[in-house]
Design a protein around this motif. Sequence first.
Motif, PDB file in Angstrom:
ATOM      1  N   VAL A   1       1.035  -1.248   0.123  1.00 14.73           N
ATOM      2  CA  VAL A   1      -0.104   0.113  -0.061  1.00 14.73           C
ATOM      3  C   VAL A   1       0.916   1.303   0.102  1.00 14.73           C
ATOM      4  CG1 VAL A   1      -1.988  -1.211   1.300  1.00 14.73           C
ATOM      5  CG2 VAL A   1      -0.208   0.050   2.555  1.00 14.73           C
ATOM      6  N   PHE A   2       0.333   2.374  -0.252  1.00 11.36           N
ATOM      7  CA  PHE A   2       1.036   3.626  -0.081  1.00 11.36           C
ATOM      8  C   PHE A   2       1.291   4.030   1.297  1.00 11.36           C
ATOM      9  CE2 PHE A   2      -1.606   4.062  -3.991  1.00 11.36           C
ATOM     10  CZ  PHE A   2      -0.642   3.774  -4.963  1.00 11.36           C
ATOM     11  N   GLU A   3       2.233   4.594   1.379  1.00  2.28           N
ATOM     12  CA  GLU A   3       3.119   5.067   2.798  1.00  2.28           C
ATOM     13  C   GLU A   3       1.831   5.480   3.774  1.00  2.28           C
ATOM     14  OE1 GLU A   3       6.765   5.608   2.764  1.00  2.28           O
ATOM     15  OE2 GLU A   3       6.261   5.347   4.989  1.00  2.28           O
ATOM     16  N   GLU A   4       0.971   6.445   3.334  1.00  2.00           N
ATOM     17  CA  GLU A   4       0.154   7.283   4.443  1.00  2.00           C
ATOM     18  C   GLU A   4      -1.116   6.373   4.473  1.00  2.00           C
ATOM     19  OE1 GLU A   4       0.716   8.142   1.240  1.00  2.00           O
ATOM     20  OE2 GLU A   4      -0.733   8.572  -0.207  1.00  2.00           O
TER      21      GLU A   4
ATOM     22  N   GLY B   1       2.392  10.009  -3.510  1.00  2.00           N
ATOM     23  CA  GLY B   1       2.555  11.097  -4.610  1.00  2.00           C
ATOM     24  C   GLY B   1       3.950  10.916  -5.171  1.00  2.00           C
ATOM     25  N   SER B   2       4.570  10.170  -4.803  1.00  2.00           N
ATOM     26  CA  SER B   2       6.082  10.149  -5.196  1.00  2.00           C
ATOM     27  C   SER B   2       6.357   8.802  -5.961  1.00  2.00           C
ATOM     28  CB  SER B   2       7.077  10.175  -4.127  1.00  2.00           C
ATOM     29  OG  SER B   2       8.411   9.950  -4.492  1.00  2.00           O
ATOM     30  N   ASP B   3       6.387   8.922  -7.302  1.00  2.00           N
ATOM     31  CA  ASP B   3       6.516   7.819  -8.344  1.00  2.00           C
ATOM     32  C   ASP B   3       8.014   7.245  -7.990  1.00  2.00           C
ATOM     33  OD1 ASP B   3       4.040   8.472  -9.368  1.00  2.00           O
ATOM     34  OD2 ASP B   3       4.832   9.640 -10.989  1.00  2.00           O
ATOM     35  N   GLU B   4       8.720   8.275  -7.924  1.00  2.00           N
ATOM     36  CA  GLU B   4      10.430   7.872  -7.952  1.00  2.00           C
ATOM     37  C   GLU B   4      10.678   6.960  -6.588  1.00  2.00           C
ATOM     38  OE1 GLU B   4       9.397  11.032  -8.350  1.00  2.00           O
ATOM     39  OE2 GLU B   4      10.117  11.396 -10.408  1.00  2.00           O
ATOM     40  N   THR B   5      10.085   7.328  -5.457  1.00  2.00           N
ATOM     41  CA  THR B   5      10.205   6.396  -4.278  1.00  2.00           C
ATOM     42  C   THR B   5       9.705   5.120  -4.654  1.00  2.00           C
ATOM     43  OG1 THR B   5      10.015   8.448  -2.689  1.00  2.00           O
ATOM     44  CG2 THR B   5       9.789   6.196  -1.905  1.00  2.00           C
ATOM     45  N   GLN B   6       8.604   5.017  -5.351  1.00  2.00           N
ATOM     46  CA  GLN B   6       7.883   3.883  -5.701  1.00  2.00           C
ATOM     47  C   GLN B   6       8.663   3.015  -6.646  1.00  2.00           C
ATOM     48  OE1 GLN B   6       3.947   4.317  -6.851  1.00  2.00           O
ATOM     49  NE2 GLN B   6       3.326   5.985  -5.341  1.00  2.00           N
ATOM     50  N   ALA B   7       9.316   3.533  -7.449  1.00  3.85           N
ATOM     51  CA  ALA B   7      10.063   2.940  -8.503  1.00  3.85           C
ATOM     52  C   ALA B   7      11.479   2.299  -7.864  1.00  3.85           C
ATOM     53  CB  ALA B   7      10.528   3.959  -9.625  1.00  3.85           C
ATOM     54  N   MET B   8      11.778   3.199  -6.936  1.00  5.55           N
ATOM     55  CA  MET B   8      13.219   2.757  -6.199  1.00  5.55           C
ATOM     56  C   MET B   8      12.955   1.490  -5.534  1.00  5.55           C
ATOM     57  SD  MET B   8      15.579   5.374  -4.520  1.00  5.55           S
ATOM     58  CE  MET B   8      14.926   5.693  -3.108  1.00  5.55           C
ATOM     59  N   ARG B   9      11.794   1.324  -4.816  1.00  4.56           N
ATOM     60  CA  ARG B   9      11.423   0.270  -3.718  1.00  4.56           C
ATOM     61  C   ARG B   9      10.974  -0.866  -4.130  1.00  4.56           C
ATOM     62  NH1 ARG B   9       8.279   3.172   1.225  1.00  4.56           N
ATOM     63  NH2 ARG B   9      10.345   4.569   1.748  1.00  4.56           N
TER      64      ARG B   9
ATOM     65  N   GLY C   1       3.758   9.752 -15.805  1.00  4.83           N
ATOM     66  CA  GLY C   1       5.120   9.865 -15.342  1.00  4.83           C
ATOM     67  C   GLY C   1       5.910   8.832 -15.208  1.00  4.83           C
ATOM     68  N   VAL C   2       6.806   8.747 -14.094  1.00  8.00           N
ATOM     69  CA  VAL C   2       7.545   7.591 -13.652  1.00  8.00           C
ATOM     70  C   VAL C   2       6.594   6.608 -13.145  1.00  8.00           C
ATOM     71  CG1 VAL C   2       9.382   6.656 -12.403  1.00  8.00           C
ATOM     72  CG2 VAL C   2       9.449   9.021 -13.253  1.00  8.00           C
ATOM     73  N   GLY C   3       5.351   6.762 -12.702  1.00  6.01           N
ATOM     74  CA  GLY C   3       4.323   5.952 -12.038  1.00  6.01           C
ATOM     75  C   GLY C   3       4.204   4.889 -13.141  1.00  6.01           C
ATOM     76  N   LEU C   4       4.034   5.272 -14.381  1.00  8.36           N
ATOM     77  CA  LEU C   4       3.727   4.245 -15.432  1.00  8.36           C
ATOM     78  C   LEU C   4       4.435   3.157 -15.375  1.00  8.36           C
ATOM     79  CD1 LEU C   4       1.849   3.667 -17.842  1.00  8.36           C
ATOM     80  CD2 LEU C   4       3.509   4.975 -19.454  1.00  8.36           C
ATOM     81  N   ALA C   5       5.885   3.403 -15.272  1.00 10.39           N
ATOM     82  CA  ALA C   5       6.695   2.258 -15.169  1.00 10.39           C
ATOM     83  C   ALA C   5       6.503   1.347 -14.078  1.00 10.39           C
ATOM     84  CB  ALA C   5       8.241   2.982 -15.179  1.00 10.39           C
ATOM     85  N   VAL C   6       6.282   2.127 -12.979  1.00 13.22           N
ATOM     86  CA  VAL C   6       5.736   1.356 -11.576  1.00 13.22           C
ATOM     87  C   VAL C   6       4.693   0.438 -11.901  1.00 13.22           C
ATOM     88  CG1 VAL C   6       5.540   1.381  -9.163  1.00 13.22           C
ATOM     89  CG2 VAL C   6       6.896   3.254 -10.138  1.00 13.22           C
ATOM     90  N   TYR C   7       3.640   0.965 -12.523  1.00 12.08           N
ATOM     91  CA  TYR C   7       2.449   0.486 -12.758  1.00 12.08           C
ATOM     92  C   TYR C   7       2.585  -0.989 -13.958  1.00 12.08           C
ATOM     93  CZ  TYR C   7      -2.094  -0.752 -15.090  1.00 12.08           C
ATOM     94  OH  TYR C   7      -3.265  -1.556 -15.256  1.00 12.08           O
TER      95      TYR C   7
END
Length: 346
Positions: A269-272, A288-296, A321-327
């Motif tokens: 789930v998301f952090e919050e 709200g942080s695609d970059e953190t999700q990608a990194m983790r 954005g980078v969220g598309l890569a995570v998805y």
Amino acid sequence: MNLTTQLLDASDPQNIEKAAALLRQGEVAAIPTETVYGLAANALDERAVAKIFEVKGRPSDNPLIVHIAEVDELKELTSRLPDAALELARRFWPGPLTMVLPSSSIVPALTRAGLDSVGIRLPAHPVARKLIKAAGVPLAAPSANISGRPSPTSAAHCFEDLAGRVQVILDGGPCNIGVESTVVSLTDGAPRVLRPGAVTPEQIKAAAGSVVIDPVVYQKPDPDAPVASPGVKHTHYAPKAEVVVLHGNWESCKRFLAKQAGEGVWALVFEEELADCPLSALSLGPSGSDETQAMRLFALLRELDEKGARQVYARAPRQEGVGLAVYNRLIRAAGFRQLAVDREGL
Ligand code: TXA
Ligand code: MG
């Protein structure tokens, strides 16, 4: 394969030289890049490239990315260089962008899995660039995981997968992007995104004037249709658990998750949302942080295995954005299993 595997600190220049010497001799080595760790070999030596396929257990119809240290090297590796390629190189190299271009004949057929095109990337990681220069040849490097496993974002992940199979893993610390490069094809027509990454379709459009997102980014490819990027046909990133991606707002997800509780059932789930989650859960990072999700993401998929998870429900990242890569990585880890939890009846 039963080699002694050395983990070498990349901050010592002697260790970079040691890895470069192995690569010059036609051997493989695991190396850091800013996206994920790569399993490198001389891209122009078919026998060396064959070792990559063997060590990874990689299907031979899946082409490798050729890594270079200077933009100039593009010329000898390609047979034609569209203007858009030079513009994208100027804007995004060194960095997490792979361009698929018409190949020259010096690239062995095995490196490009028999295709007429070759994927080329100029990585930003200083260790990767020093190593390519020291080796004196372009390096073919797929992600340094056993085929089908999540890509490695640390030297420890490489060791988990490759101990006994490679002589050297060069430790350059954790990867700061965490998902593999954007793959964009420039072989004909508008730039076509075959795999989303940290360079986003929006950025490619701004630089090249147009962009197309290939349907394989969102969907399971039709097994009978020819695909532009063979890599997408193969199972990827899969942890041992069955993963399902949940679409819907947090309230609906929470109601759904509360009904799934059981041995080995986990949520991503998301952090919050972590404190409020009815199941054992790990945090993907702030919504709200695609970059953190990608990194983790890839480390989380490995951690779920360690925890013995057998069923994982994951919140869908935003598809921009980078969220598309995570998805994209998450739906592939899920074998495309997705559920809309705010539909009536769930
Ligand atoms: O960030 C990255 O790109 C990492 C690091 C190590 O640089 N490398 C990486 O390589 O992810 P790999 O082999 O795991 O993924 C390469 C992807 C595959 O989906 C493959 O099908 C595609 O790039 N690809 C490579 N050459 C291609 C070509 N000529 N045409 C179409 N797709 C290609
Ligand atoms: Mg890979």
